[in-house]
Design an enzyme around this catalytic site. Structure first.
Site: not given
Ligand code: DGY
Length: 325
Positions: A238, A267, A285
């Protein structure tokens, strides 16, 4: 009367078919993200919502959604949801663990290999016509094989990343809030180290911790200085776990060698400083973004939602206290 649910972003046809068999579905197949006020308006009479990391589910939104029983996130990460506020209102929250481990681990490896061998930089050079002859010392990268892989966050995705390291004869070290079981450490051939040891020893520093107040900027200027000048940082978890401004400065002044990033602060409006750098591989992402995995994530979320509305325990309940209250 079937329960009313909102699906906030575009999903697959089979997801809507499954939901439609159990619920009255309002969907957003146009995939235009709802502004917070629009999301609040649409949720006012809903019993369930299937949402994504682009939707902020906070106490204010929940207060205006008196019928809501379940928030089913189509993601394993759930930092977009105020879990305590859900529990306080006896609203169940769910996520989609498991189905995306391998795809997300593959993407972390794509970033590692891409950053080590300068793949996106070199592709740009080829496209720009800069490749005019073969040279012995041309655009040298670094080896991934036999290097030291340091993983912050040895959950399911961290473990999938570690597993792949055996094929590259890497030394794997990790740091986690709690040390994993010794038989698992053995199977992964992974050694538990302190945060400082990981920062100092790793050739590749991979971040796979969930984002929270505790992990906000856990990699900043001080941590980057502790790394080897040859270190490569991979963020596949993240934005916000890394201080992006500090990372840009470290990539510019050679504090570390390179980075591979799938996630960013703010983002998709990433810090423009990244765009001027050759030593960073940028991805939008897409860690879990393979067709099979995204289909599985959407169906997992749908099943969580339907189970919760049927009064059964949803398979991936994040806040069991919401069910008890
Ligand atoms: C998640 O599942 O947390 C991913 O970042 C989404 O693609």
């Amino acid at each position: 009367m079937k329960p009313k649910v909102l699906v906030t972003r575009e999903v697959f046809d089979e997801t809507l078919e499954y939901l439609g068999a159990h619920c009255q579905v309002e969907s957003n197949q146009e995939d235009v993200p709802f502004e917070p006020s629009e999301l609040a308006r649409r949720l006012a009479d809903k019993n369930g919502v299937m949402c994504c990391l682009t939707d902020r589910v906070d106490a204010t939104l929940l207060a205006g959604s008196p019928q809501l029983k379940v928030v089913a996130n189509i993601a394993v990460g759930y930092n977009n949801i105020d879990l305590a506020a859900c529990t306080a209102r006896a609203i169940m929250a769910t996520n989609t663990p498991g189905v995306l481990n391998d795809s997300t681990a593959d993407l972390a490896w794509t970033l590692m290999l891409g950053a080590a061998r300068r793949l996106t930089e070199l592709e740009r050079r080829v496209r720009n016509g800069e490749w005019t002859s073969w040279r012995l010392k041309q655009w040298l990268g670094v080896d991934v094989h036999h290097a030291t892989l340091g993983i912050f966050g040895m959950g399911r995705i961290g473990q999938a990343i570690a597993k792949r390291a055996a094929g590259f004869d890497m030394k794997v070290i990790y740091h986690n809030r709690t040390r994993i079981a010794s038989d698992l450490e053995k199977r992964l051939d992974a050694t538990y180290v302190t945060k400082d040891e990981l920062l100092r020893q790793s050739d590749f520093v991979v971040l796979q911790v969930p984002y929270s107040a505790e992990t906000h900027h856990m990699i900043g200027a001080a941590e980057l200085k502790q790394m080897k000048p040859s270190a490569i940082v991979i963020n596949s978890t993240r934005g916000g776990v890394v201080d992006d401004a500090a990372l840009i400065a470290a990539l510019k002044d050679g504090t570390i060698r390179a980075a591979g990033l799938d996630v960013f602060e703010n983002e998709p409006r990433l810090n423009p400083g990244f765009l001027d750098l050759d030593n960073v591989v940028l991805a939008p992402h897409v860690g879990s973004s393979t067709e099979a995995t995204r289909r599985a994530m959407a169906m997992t979320a749908a099943k969580n939602l339907v189970a919760a509305l049927a009064g059964a325990p949803p398979p991936n309940l994040l806040n069991p206290d919401a069910r008890r209250s």
